[in-house]
Design an enzyme around this catalytic site. Structure first.
Site, short mmCIF file in Angstrom:
data_model
loop_
_atom_site.label_atom_id
_atom_site.label_comp_id
_atom_site.label_asym_id
_atom_site.label_seq_id
_atom_site.Cartn_x
_atom_site.Cartn_y
_atom_site.Cartn_z
CG HIS A 113 -1.98 -1.02 1.18
ND1 HIS A 113 -3.13 -0.91 1.92
CD2 HIS A 113 -2.08 -2.20 0.50
CE1 HIS A 113 -3.91 -1.97 1.69
NE2 HIS A 113 -3.28 -2.77 0.83
CD GLU A 169 -1.96 4.97 2.81
OE1 GLU A 169 -3.04 5.56 2.68
OE2 GLU A 169 -1.77 3.85 2.29
#
Length: 148
Positions: free
Chosen positions: A50, A52
């Site tokens: 992902h 982040e």
């Protein structure tokens, strides 16, 4: 703030153009971008890929620290529970995001919202079940405690 949030959104849009999901992230320390990430699930086939998460990994490697408490995360979308947790483990205190998990669900990206909802339930009622099976003998936690 808007400059960094727009950068995260621009990364997400570029990722969509390259066949990925609409998630981008920018990690900032003292007004300077120290790392970026986009959702790489479509490239690496890695469920933890992902935006982040990748921005945090890159920053920790670059700065050679686990402590990112002086950093601010800017994300195109509301971070999923996994990214929420990793940012807390890294000490990040502030996150800004442009679109909510409800907005993501409306375009077919509902997993983060579903997990948040599942975590609100008692353990017995969650759709994802985990079972505790203690073993006899010294535990890893005991060994850790005794070595301190």
């Amino acid at each position: 703030m808007d400059e960094f949030l727009m950068k995260a959104v621009d990364l997400a849009k570029q990722n969509v153009d390259e066949g990925g999901h609409p998630f981008g992230a920018v990690l900032v320390k003292e007004g300077t971008i120290i790392s970026e990430g986009v959702n790489e699930l479509h490239v690496k086939h890695d469920a933890s890929g992902h935006a982040e998460m990748l921005a945090v990994r890159r920053a920790q490697m670059e700065l050679e620290t686990d402590d990112l408490s002086e950093c601010v995360m800017y994300a195109s979308g509301e971070p999923c529970p996994m990214c929420f947790a990793v940012m807390q483990y890294a000490g990040i205190q502030k996150v800004y995001f442009a679109e909510t998990s409800e907005e993501a669900a409306r375009v077919g990206l509902s997993k983060g919202k579903e997990i948040y909802e599942d975590l609100q339930r008692s353990k017995e009622l969650r759709t994802f079940r985990m079972e505790h099976h203690p073993l006899s003998g010294e535990t890893a936690m005991e060994r850790f405690y005794n070595k301190r």
